[in-house]
Design a protein around this motif. Structure first.
Motif, short mmCIF file in Angstrom:
data_model
loop_
_atom_site.label_atom_id
_atom_site.label_comp_id
_atom_site.label_asym_id
_atom_site.label_seq_id
_atom_site.Cartn_x
_atom_site.Cartn_y
_atom_site.Cartn_z
N CYS A 154 -13.85 -35.17 23.74
CA CYS A 154 -12.74 -34.32 23.68
C CYS A 154 -12.40 -35.94 22.87
O CYS A 154 -12.05 -36.18 24.60
CB CYS A 154 -12.24 -33.28 24.24
N PRO A 155 -11.56 -35.64 22.12
CA PRO A 155 -10.62 -36.84 21.55
C PRO A 155 -9.70 -36.81 22.51
O PRO A 155 -8.89 -37.28 22.67
CB PRO A 155 -10.38 -36.71 20.43
N GLN A 156 -8.71 -35.04 23.01
CA GLN A 156 -8.10 -35.46 24.28
C GLN A 156 -8.57 -36.08 25.47
O GLN A 156 -7.77 -36.37 25.87
CB GLN A 156 -6.90 -33.83 23.75
N CYS A 157 -8.80 -34.91 25.67
CA CYS A 157 -9.60 -35.50 27.80
C CYS A 157 -10.86 -35.98 28.14
O CYS A 157 -11.29 -35.47 28.59
CB CYS A 157 -8.77 -34.61 28.48
N GLY A 158 -11.37 -35.85 27.32
CA GLY A 158 -12.90 -36.82 27.02
C GLY A 158 -13.94 -35.55 27.71
O GLY A 158 -15.37 -36.18 27.98
N GLY A 159 -13.45 -34.30 27.93
CA GLY A 159 -14.92 -33.42 28.39
C GLY A 159 -15.41 -32.81 27.56
O GLY A 159 -14.98 -33.23 25.99
N PRO A 160 -16.16 -31.81 27.72
CA PRO A 160 -17.89 -31.55 26.55
C PRO A 160 -17.33 -30.95 25.84
O PRO A 160 -16.25 -29.89 25.54
CB PRO A 160 -18.48 -30.81 27.58
N LEU A 161 -17.69 -30.82 24.50
CA LEU A 161 -17.08 -30.22 23.31
C LEU A 161 -18.25 -29.51 23.36
O LEU A 161 -19.62 -29.64 22.96
CB LEU A 161 -17.07 -31.00 22.02
N LYS A 162 -18.28 -27.70 22.03
CA LYS A 162 -19.25 -27.16 22.08
C LYS A 162 -18.68 -26.80 20.74
O LYS A 162 -17.54 -26.58 20.19
CB LYS A 162 -18.54 -25.75 22.97
N PRO A 163 -19.30 -25.99 20.08
CA PRO A 163 -19.13 -25.43 18.39
C PRO A 163 -17.99 -24.74 18.57
O PRO A 163 -18.14 -24.25 19.11
CB PRO A 163 -20.50 -25.36 17.72
N GLY A 164 -17.57 -24.18 17.82
CA GLY A 164 -16.28 -23.18 17.73
C GLY A 164 -16.96 -22.03 17.46
O GLY A 164 -16.21 -20.63 17.32
N SER A 165 -18.68 -21.41 16.47
CA SER A 165 -19.31 -20.56 16.51
C SER A 165 -19.29 -19.82 17.50
O SER A 165 -20.68 -21.22 18.43
CB SER A 165 -19.81 -21.06 15.21
N VAL A 166 -20.20 -18.89 17.47
CA VAL A 166 -21.29 -18.46 19.07
C VAL A 166 -21.94 -18.39 18.78
O VAL A 166 -22.97 -18.57 17.61
CB VAL A 166 -20.17 -16.81 18.86
N LEU A 167 -22.28 -19.32 20.18
CA LEU A 167 -23.32 -19.68 20.10
C LEU A 167 -24.82 -18.38 20.42
O LEU A 167 -23.91 -17.44 21.28
CB LEU A 167 -23.74 -20.61 21.12
N PHE A 168 -26.34 -17.93 20.41
CA PHE A 168 -27.50 -17.19 21.18
C PHE A 168 -26.46 -17.45 22.21
O PHE A 168 -26.33 -18.18 22.86
CB PHE A 168 -27.93 -17.68 20.86
N GLY A 169 -26.59 -16.33 23.04
CA GLY A 169 -26.43 -15.94 24.61
C GLY A 169 -25.19 -16.42 24.85
O GLY A 169 -24.61 -15.91 26.37
N GLU A 170 -23.97 -16.28 24.08
CA GLU A 170 -22.76 -16.12 24.06
C GLU A 170 -22.20 -14.91 23.90
O GLU A 170 -22.69 -14.37 23.22
CB GLU A 170 -21.84 -17.09 23.59
N PRO A 171 -20.92 -15.22 24.88
CA PRO A 171 -20.26 -13.55 24.61
C PRO A 171 -19.13 -13.78 23.06
O PRO A 171 -18.88 -15.06 22.30
CB PRO A 171 -19.83 -13.31 25.17
N LEU A 172 -18.51 -13.02 22.68
CA LEU A 172 -18.23 -13.20 21.30
C LEU A 172 -16.13 -13.42 21.73
O LEU A 172 -16.10 -13.48 22.99
CB LEU A 172 -17.16 -11.42 20.68
#
Ligand SMILES: [Zn+2]
Length: 243
Positions: free
Chosen positions: A146-164
């Protein structure tokens, strides 16, 4: 077409539901089609568990997929532009899109009247600080921090297995219950839960107009069907109906 124009002219609370067919003229293939993304990539590689287990491997493949989609060079087409312009009308209630390409917003669609129900690939989200960033922050370091806090980034689109995305489905259901007309644009209405929205709207007495190149399973319930290329038909339809 005449019946569709009349239905739209009479509508005071229009809800639009759009899918892959709205973006094919922008060069974005239907993920599920014969030449779609899932014919070249294994969908299992894009499951949320894969991201959790091996974020670096996940992101390496995700970057290849994003290169193929080439969203930065895709341009909104006439259907995106006509719906974006219609979204400013007081008769336009809302719009639920299954597309993750971000092209409606790039065409100037009213943000508060658009629900991207499968999220957006144009952005990434930090799981630590919960901020969204443009996809372009993903670069040389994998997995991307993450450019702000260094945390983990995930795509902004819903991945398989994820809720909406939080609130998206609730908003879509509210609109479906409030709408007096549901206009389907470029969706074959095969993927749930979005495929449930026409049923919800019809239950409450809404009319249904379907603009899609191929038949859908709701055609028998539609007040009007518009066949043909949506990037030609939908702008003509909205213009004729005064949107
Ligand atoms: Zn962060």
């Amino acid at each position: 077409m005449d019946a569709a124009v009349r239905a739209l002219q009479e509508s005071r609370r229009l809800l639009v539901l759009s899918g892959a067919g709205a973006s094919t003229a922008s060069g974005i293939p239907d993920f599920r089609g014969a030449s779609g993304v899932w014919s070249r990539f294994d969908p299992r590689e894009f499951h949320v568990e894969r991201w959790r287990a091996d974020p670096e491997g996940f992101w390496r493949l995700r970057m290849r997929l994003m290169e193929e989609l080439d969203l930065a060079h895709a341009k909104p087409n006439a259907a995106h532009e006509a719906l974006a312009s219609a979204s400013a009308s007081p008769r336009f209630l809302g719009h639920v899109t299954q597309n993750i390409d971000g092209l409606f917003l790039r065409a100037g669609h009213q943000e508060e009247r658009l629900v991207e129900i499968h999220g957006t690939a144009a952005k990434v989200r930090c799981l630590a600080c919960d901020r969204f960033f443009p996809y372009e922050v993903v670069g040389a370091t994998l997995p991307p921090p993450c450019p702000q806090c260094g945390g983990p980034l995930k795509p902004g689109s819903v991945l398989f297995g994820e809720p909406l995305p939080a609130g998206a489905w609730a908003q879509a259901q509210r609109w479906a219950r409030d709408a007096d007309l549901l206009l389907v644009v470029g969706s074959s209405l095969e993927v749930t839960p979005v495929a449930l929205l026409p049923g919800l709207a019809l239950e409450r007495g809404a009319r249904l107009v379907i603009a899609n190149a191929t038949p859908t399973r709701y055609d028998a319930h539609a007040d009007a069907l518009v066949r043909g290329a949506v990037e030609a038909e939908v702008p003509a339809l909205l213009r004729a109906a005064g949107f």
